[in-house]
Design an enzyme around this catalytic site. Structure first.
Site, PDB file in Angstrom:
ATOM      1  N   PHE A 125     -54.714  -7.961 -39.051  1.00 43.60           N
ATOM      2  CA  PHE A 125     -53.585  -8.042 -39.982  1.00 43.60           C
ATOM      3  C   PHE A 125     -52.527  -8.910 -39.326  1.00 43.60           C
ATOM      4  O   PHE A 125     -52.027  -8.583 -38.252  1.00 43.60           O
ATOM      5  CB  PHE A 125     -53.039  -6.650 -40.281  1.00 43.60           C
ATOM      6  CG  PHE A 125     -51.868  -6.647 -41.230  1.00 43.60           C
ATOM      7  CD1 PHE A 125     -52.036  -6.986 -42.557  1.00 43.60           C
ATOM      8  CD2 PHE A 125     -50.599  -6.299 -40.788  1.00 43.60           C
ATOM      9  CE1 PHE A 125     -50.965  -6.981 -43.435  1.00 43.60           C
ATOM     10  CE2 PHE A 125     -49.525  -6.294 -41.651  1.00 43.60           C
ATOM     11  CZ  PHE A 125     -49.694  -6.630 -42.989  1.00 43.60           C
ATOM     12  N   PRO A 130     -43.041 -15.646 -34.612  1.00 50.31           N
ATOM     13  CA  PRO A 130     -42.062 -15.839 -33.530  1.00 50.31           C
ATOM     14  C   PRO A 130     -40.616 -15.690 -34.001  1.00 50.31           C
ATOM     15  O   PRO A 130     -39.765 -15.188 -33.271  1.00 50.31           O
ATOM     16  CB  PRO A 130     -42.346 -17.271 -33.055  1.00 50.31           C
ATOM     17  CG  PRO A 130     -43.788 -17.495 -33.377  1.00 50.31           C
ATOM     18  CD  PRO A 130     -44.028 -16.744 -34.649  1.00 50.31           C
ATOM     19  N   GLY A 133     -39.900 -11.130 -36.706  1.00 49.00           N
ATOM     20  CA  GLY A 133     -40.457  -9.867 -36.257  1.00 49.00           C
ATOM     21  C   GLY A 133     -39.856  -8.761 -37.102  1.00 49.00           C
ATOM     22  O   GLY A 133     -40.327  -8.422 -38.185  1.00 49.00           O
ATOM     23  N   ILE A 355     -43.521  13.502 -11.905  1.00 53.06           N
ATOM     24  CA  ILE A 355     -44.110  14.731 -11.375  1.00 53.06           C
ATOM     25  C   ILE A 355     -45.169  14.418 -10.316  1.00 53.06           C
ATOM     26  O   ILE A 355     -45.265  15.107  -9.293  1.00 53.06           O
ATOM     27  CB  ILE A 355     -44.713  15.574 -12.526  1.00 53.06           C
ATOM     28  CG1 ILE A 355     -43.577  16.176 -13.377  1.00 53.06           C
ATOM     29  CG2 ILE A 355     -45.615  16.684 -11.985  1.00 53.06           C
ATOM     30  CD1 ILE A 355     -44.046  16.848 -14.649  1.00 53.06           C
ATOM     31  N   GLY A 358     -45.362   9.492  -5.821  1.00 48.92           N
ATOM     32  CA  GLY A 358     -45.988   8.231  -5.419  1.00 48.92           C
ATOM     33  C   GLY A 358     -47.369   8.058  -6.009  1.00 48.92           C
ATOM     34  O   GLY A 358     -47.783   6.935  -6.329  1.00 48.92           O
ATOM     35  N   GLU A 381     -44.879  -1.912 -35.250  1.00 47.50           N
ATOM     36  CA  GLU A 381     -44.725  -1.207 -36.532  1.00 47.50           C
ATOM     37  C   GLU A 381     -43.259  -0.876 -36.804  1.00 47.50           C
ATOM     38  O   GLU A 381     -42.940   0.111 -37.468  1.00 47.50           O
ATOM     39  CB  GLU A 381     -45.560   0.077 -36.545  1.00 47.50           C
ATOM     40  CG  GLU A 381     -47.039  -0.157 -36.615  1.00 47.50           C
ATOM     41  CD  GLU A 381     -47.562  -0.270 -38.029  1.00 47.50           C
ATOM     42  OE1 GLU A 381     -46.916   0.225 -38.959  1.00 47.50           O
ATOM     43  OE2 GLU A 381     -48.633  -0.872 -38.201  1.00 47.50           O
ATOM     44  N   SER A 384     -37.656   0.932 -32.535  1.00 46.92           N
ATOM     45  CA  SER A 384     -36.870   2.156 -32.692  1.00 46.92           C
ATOM     46  C   SER A 384     -35.566   1.867 -33.421  1.00 46.92           C
ATOM     47  O   SER A 384     -35.069   2.691 -34.212  1.00 46.92           O
ATOM     48  CB  SER A 384     -36.578   2.777 -31.317  1.00 46.92           C
ATOM     49  OG  SER A 384     -37.763   3.306 -30.750  1.00 46.92           O
TER      50      SER A 384
END
Length: 401
Positions: A125, A130, A133, A355, A358, A381, A384
């Site tokens: 799709f 450019p 968006g 959590i 390293g 999609e 935010s």
């Protein structure tokens, strides 16, 4: 009335796809992430068991509760997001054909999107550009009708196209009347092997590396008039309404509305994978003479992760149920589900890395991959920021920008 008590069929579906994700996808996830290639053998395995193909997706969409698809996607992306999108990415093109196409177009093109068990295919799709968006109205790809030959001529450049170039069927959004902005756009099927469509560059990405993303160029691409989704008569009627200032729905743009809760479900799958892994790690990792899960700071972090995932899942399920049952998104519920789930995925995977310390930063453990994979869910999609804009417009009635 909405009911989130899962049926026996839902439970069987979840068990089936979880089994495939656990036994086939997870063991291969690291390899295909490193290779940054489309995992054709796994797509073929999915096709063999009936997971990859329109019949299965149609069954998901036919579910009156709307929950089958988000349940399936959560389990698939729990396995791995890159491979998950390699399997599911075709369905974005299929959703566009399904939402805007005529019955004859569905019959002709949808089977070609998937290929068959022996030779699976993928579809693409192509909408983002450019310079267009989030600003969909700025789309520059043009479609001009050649009445003498009953052909449409497409010219333009698409970017960030999932399966772009490696797809058989490409569904391309193009502007028919630029003066109308997004209301002057339509979707076109570009059949396999059509001259003028090229994709010379594959994109190197932060995450979702097993999913192919590329630019697509259209240079005097000619497609038959029958490749205009919805047909020319319907397009002419819609454009006439738009020019007169009357409300005119664009079915092609409905693709995003159809898929937004599904994208949220994908994000939840990643978040849940990271939460479960870090929880087990915290139970076995001993520091200062006791498992780190017994430290309040770690325990509270895990509690927040669990709460966020549950909250996001309920938003996704509600939006999926509403969409399937024709309920209007009066508060931007579809955008809420995608926004919340995407941000939960980023936050949860980051906390999982924390959590593990390293070790979380090394490729010895999968949380670093989940962290990389999660970020795109606050971008594609609709970013935010765009989701918040949609919600704000819905709840306020204001024309915000």
């Amino acid at each position: 009335m909405v009911d989130f008590e899962l049926t026996e069929e839902h439970e069987e579906l979840r068990t089936w796809i979880h089994g495939f994700a656990e036994s086939v996808i997870r063991p291969a996830a690291h390899e295909w992430d490193e290779r940054e290639e489309t995992p054709w053998p796994i797509i073929q395995e999915a096709a063999k068991i009936g997971l990859y193909g329109f019949e299965t997706v149609a069954e998901f969409w036919a579910d009156g509760t709307g929950l089958s698809l988000p349940i399936a996607l959560e389990e698939l992306f729990w396995g791995d997001a890159g491979i998950g999108l390699a399997i599911y990415g075709t369905n974005l093109a299929v959703a566009s054909i399904y939402s805007a196409g005529e019955p004859e177009q569905l019959v002709e093109w949808i089977p070609q999107c998937y290929g068959d068990e022996a030779n699976p295919a993928v579809a693409a799709f192509c909408s983002t550009e450019p310079e267009a968006g989030s600003d969909v109205g700025a789309m520059r790809t043009r479609a001009v009708y050649d009445e003498a030959k009953d052909e449409w001529v497409l010219n333009g450049n698409k970017c960030f196209a999932t399966n772009g170039g490696i797809a058989g069927v490409h569904v391309v959004m193009a502007s028919v009347d630029p003066a109308l902005g997004s209301r002057g756009q339509a979707g076109f099927v570009v059949p396999p092997g059509t001259p003028g469509l090229t994709s010379p560059t594959k994109m190197k990405k932060l995450g979702l590396r097993a999913s192919h993303t590329a630019d697509v160029y259209l240079d005097d691409v000619r497609v038959p008039g029958s490749c205009l989704l919805g047909g020319k008569e319907a397009l002419d009627e819609r454009l006439a309404k738009a020019r007169e200032g009357r409300k005119a729905s664009n079915k092609s743009m409905a693709t995003f509305e159809l898929t937004r809760p599904s994208v949220g479900a994908m994000a939840i799958g990643i978040a849940r994978a990271a939460y479960e892994y870090s929880l087990e790690y915290a139970k076995t990792r001993v520091q200062f003479g006791k498992p780190i899960v017994e430290n309040q700071a770690i325990a509270f972090m895990l509690a927040d992760m669990a709460m966020d995932i549950e909250a996001a899942r309920l938003l996704v399920w509600r939006a999926a149920w509403m969409g399937r049952n024709g309920k209007k998104f009066t508060m931007g519920e579809g955008s809420m589900s995608k926004l919340k789930a995407g941000e939960v995925a980023v936050r949860t995977t980051e906390q999982a890395v924390q959590i593990l310390g390293g070790y979380g930063y090394s490729r010895e453990h999968p949380v670093e991959r989940w962290y990389r994979d999660s970020k795109i869910f606050t971008i594609f999609e609709g970013t935010s920021e765009i989701q918040r804009l949609v919600i704000a417009r819905q709840i306020s009635g204001a024309s915000l920008r």
